[in-house]
Design a protein around this motif. Structure first.
Motif, PDB file in Angstrom:
ATOM      1  N   TRP A  95       0.900  -1.251   0.088  1.00  0.00           N
ATOM      2  CA  TRP A  95       0.080  -0.045  -0.087  1.00  0.00           C
ATOM      3  C   TRP A  95       0.785   1.274  -0.014  1.00  0.00           C
ATOM      4  O   TRP A  95       0.263   2.115  -0.476  1.00  0.00           O
ATOM      5  CB  TRP A  95      -1.082   0.016   1.047  1.00  0.00           C
ATOM      6  CG  TRP A  95      -0.263  -0.419   2.614  1.00  0.00           C
ATOM      7  CD1 TRP A  95       0.146   0.679   3.337  1.00  0.00           C
ATOM      8  CD2 TRP A  95      -0.069  -1.609   3.107  1.00  0.00           C
ATOM      9  NE1 TRP A  95       0.778  -0.086   4.356  1.00  0.00           N
ATOM     10  CE2 TRP A  95       0.690  -1.252   4.397  1.00  0.00           C
ATOM     11  CE3 TRP A  95      -0.300  -2.960   2.700  1.00  0.00           C
ATOM     12  CZ2 TRP A  95       0.965  -2.445   5.185  1.00  0.00           C
ATOM     13  CZ3 TRP A  95      -0.140  -4.091   3.390  1.00  0.00           C
ATOM     14  CH2 TRP A  95       0.482  -3.574   4.856  1.00  0.00           C
ATOM     15  N   GLY A 102      -5.939   1.798 -11.133  1.00  0.00           N
ATOM     16  CA  GLY A 102      -5.698   2.989 -10.085  1.00  0.00           C
ATOM     17  C   GLY A 102      -4.115   3.471 -10.168  1.00  0.00           C
ATOM     18  O   GLY A 102      -3.678   3.660 -11.338  1.00  0.00           O
ATOM     19  N   ARG A 103      -3.354   3.533  -9.222  1.00  0.00           N
ATOM     20  CA  ARG A 103      -1.903   4.115  -9.094  1.00  0.00           C
ATOM     21  C   ARG A 103      -1.116   3.064  -9.610  1.00  0.00           C
ATOM     22  O   ARG A 103      -0.060   3.804 -10.119  1.00  0.00           O
ATOM     23  CB  ARG A 103      -1.519   4.500  -7.505  1.00  0.00           C
ATOM     24  CG  ARG A 103      -2.311   5.705  -7.224  1.00  0.00           C
ATOM     25  CD  ARG A 103      -1.871   6.307  -5.950  1.00  0.00           C
ATOM     26  NE  ARG A 103      -2.693   6.009  -4.939  1.00  0.00           N
ATOM     27  CZ  ARG A 103      -2.552   5.634  -3.543  1.00  0.00           C
ATOM     28  NH1 ARG A 103      -1.536   5.833  -3.039  1.00  0.00           N
ATOM     29  NH2 ARG A 103      -3.574   5.605  -2.816  1.00  0.00           N
ATOM     30  N   ALA A 104      -1.457   1.794  -9.855  1.00  0.00           N
ATOM     31  CA  ALA A 104      -0.689   0.822 -10.583  1.00  0.00           C
ATOM     32  C   ALA A 104      -0.841   0.965 -12.004  1.00  0.00           C
ATOM     33  O   ALA A 104      -0.067   0.165 -12.872  1.00  0.00           O
ATOM     34  CB  ALA A 104      -0.867  -0.335 -10.005  1.00  0.00           C
ATOM     35  N   ARG A 105      -1.837   1.569 -12.437  1.00  0.00           N
ATOM     36  CA  ARG A 105      -2.123   1.713 -13.908  1.00  0.00           C
ATOM     37  C   ARG A 105      -0.927   1.993 -15.042  1.00  0.00           C
ATOM     38  O   ARG A 105      -0.721   1.580 -15.924  1.00  0.00           O
ATOM     39  CB  ARG A 105      -3.477   2.374 -14.107  1.00  0.00           C
ATOM     40  CG  ARG A 105      -3.846   2.329 -15.599  1.00  0.00           C
ATOM     41  CD  ARG A 105      -5.042   3.229 -15.791  1.00  0.00           C
ATOM     42  NE  ARG A 105      -5.200   4.357 -15.358  1.00  0.00           N
ATOM     43  CZ  ARG A 105      -6.080   4.992 -14.489  1.00  0.00           C
ATOM     44  NH1 ARG A 105      -7.190   4.060 -14.109  1.00  0.00           N
ATOM     45  NH2 ARG A 105      -5.997   6.110 -14.054  1.00  0.00           N
ATOM     46  N   ASP A 106      -0.116   2.830 -14.518  1.00  0.00           N
ATOM     47  CA  ASP A 106       0.932   3.450 -15.536  1.00  0.00           C
ATOM     48  C   ASP A 106       2.255   2.793 -15.477  1.00  0.00           C
ATOM     49  O   ASP A 106       3.227   3.055 -16.100  1.00  0.00           O
ATOM     50  CB  ASP A 106       1.174   4.960 -15.100  1.00  0.00           C
ATOM     51  CG  ASP A 106      -0.060   5.801 -15.096  1.00  0.00           C
ATOM     52  OD1 ASP A 106      -0.671   5.583 -16.186  1.00  0.00           O
ATOM     53  OD2 ASP A 106      -0.057   6.653 -14.300  1.00  0.00           O
ATOM     54  N   ARG A 160      -4.141  -2.107 -18.613  1.00  0.00           N
ATOM     55  CA  ARG A 160      -4.320  -0.760 -17.886  1.00  0.00           C
ATOM     56  C   ARG A 160      -5.894  -0.761 -18.062  1.00  0.00           C
ATOM     57  O   ARG A 160      -6.489  -0.334 -19.077  1.00  0.00           O
ATOM     58  CB  ARG A 160      -3.765   0.111 -18.332  1.00  0.00           C
ATOM     59  CG  ARG A 160      -2.346   0.211 -18.193  1.00  0.00           C
ATOM     60  CD  ARG A 160      -1.517   1.242 -18.900  1.00  0.00           C
ATOM     61  NE  ARG A 160      -0.074   1.143 -19.005  1.00  0.00           N
ATOM     62  CZ  ARG A 160       0.709   0.019 -19.448  1.00  0.00           C
ATOM     63  NH1 ARG A 160      -0.025  -0.582 -20.491  1.00  0.00           N
ATOM     64  NH2 ARG A 160       1.879  -0.048 -19.444  1.00  0.00           N
ATOM     65  N   ASP A 219       3.573   1.685  -1.877  1.00  0.00           N
ATOM     66  CA  ASP A 219       3.906   1.962  -3.214  1.00  0.00           C
ATOM     67  C   ASP A 219       3.292   0.678  -4.205  1.00  0.00           C
ATOM     68  O   ASP A 219       3.646  -0.402  -4.584  1.00  0.00           O
ATOM     69  CB  ASP A 219       5.567   1.427  -3.335  1.00  0.00           C
ATOM     70  CG  ASP A 219       6.008   1.638  -4.763  1.00  0.00           C
ATOM     71  OD1 ASP A 219       5.303   2.160  -5.516  1.00  0.00           O
ATOM     72  OD2 ASP A 219       7.225   1.253  -4.957  1.00  0.00           O
ATOM     73  N   ARG A 220       1.984   1.122  -4.432  1.00  0.00           N
ATOM     74  CA  ARG A 220       1.224   0.225  -5.255  1.00  0.00           C
ATOM     75  C   ARG A 220       1.847  -0.155  -6.911  1.00  0.00           C
ATOM     76  O   ARG A 220       1.731  -1.177  -7.195  1.00  0.00           O
ATOM     77  CB  ARG A 220       0.030   0.879  -5.542  1.00  0.00           C
ATOM     78  CG  ARG A 220      -0.823   0.910  -4.011  1.00  0.00           C
ATOM     79  CD  ARG A 220      -2.147   1.597  -4.314  1.00  0.00           C
ATOM     80  NE  ARG A 220      -2.535   2.234  -2.907  1.00  0.00           N
ATOM     81  CZ  ARG A 220      -3.635   1.417  -2.508  1.00  0.00           C
ATOM     82  NH1 ARG A 220      -4.331   0.336  -2.952  1.00  0.00           N
ATOM     83  NH2 ARG A 220      -4.082   1.781  -1.157  1.00  0.00           N
ATOM     84  N   ALA A 221       2.553   1.048  -7.343  1.00  0.00           N
ATOM     85  CA  ALA A 221       3.058   0.716  -8.645  1.00  0.00           C
ATOM     86  C   ALA A 221       4.269  -0.213  -8.540  1.00  0.00           C
ATOM     87  O   ALA A 221       4.443  -1.079  -9.283  1.00  0.00           O
ATOM     88  CB  ALA A 221       3.365   1.997  -9.283  1.00  0.00           C
TER      89      ALA A 221
END
Length: 146
Positions: A43, A80-84, A96, A45-47
């Motif tokens: 949580w 979410g924040r991991a999408r990129d 994505r 660092d989701r990416a």
């Protein structure tokens, strides 16, 4: 030969394979759910957690999963924040989700389950019900390396 029997046909009988038996099986990994199944601080660092999962999946196309021999195609769905996160090792395609990861997974299952074996890796009960209704199989997060 008695008159009531027809001679055997010389026309070959072709049997089409069942649709779900065609092609390489597809394994769709619910990234957020699988990452969230290990309390390792993801949580913060989701990416980064999604990248670690992506990289750990690199062997799956060549090794398969328990009960699903290789070769398989692997898709990691991120949101979410991991999408990129970037595409990574060959053999793992990152998809994505523009919104809900679950909705993206359902869309992928809808596109594939009728024509090839499709396995969704998730512990999300609601998602499991949705994809099984479309013809997919499910495995829990422990089915993949993390």
């Amino acid at each position: 030969m008695p008159a009531s029997q027809d001679p055997p046909s010389l026309t070959p009988v072709l049997h089409e394979p069942e649709p779900a038996e065609q092609g390489v099986p597809l394994v769709i990994v619910d990234g957020a759910n699988v990452v969230g199944s290990v309390p390792d601080g993801w949580w913060r660092d989701r990416a980064g957690a999604a990248v670690r999962l992506r990289d750990s999946l690199a062997a799956v196309p060549a090794t398969g999963l328990p009960g699903l021999p290789a070769p398989v195609e692997v898709v990691l769905v991120v949101e979410g924040r991991a999408r990129d996160i970037p595409q990574g090792p060959p053999g793992v395609r990152v998809e994505r989700a523009p919104g809900s990861g679950d909705d993206k997974i359902v869309d992928l299952v809808r596109e594939t389950a009728a024509t090839r074996t499709t396995v969704v890796v998730t512990a999300d009960r609601g998602l499991r019900l949705r994809v099984v209704a479309l013809g997919a199989q499910c495995r829990g997060p422990s089915a993949v390396p993390r």
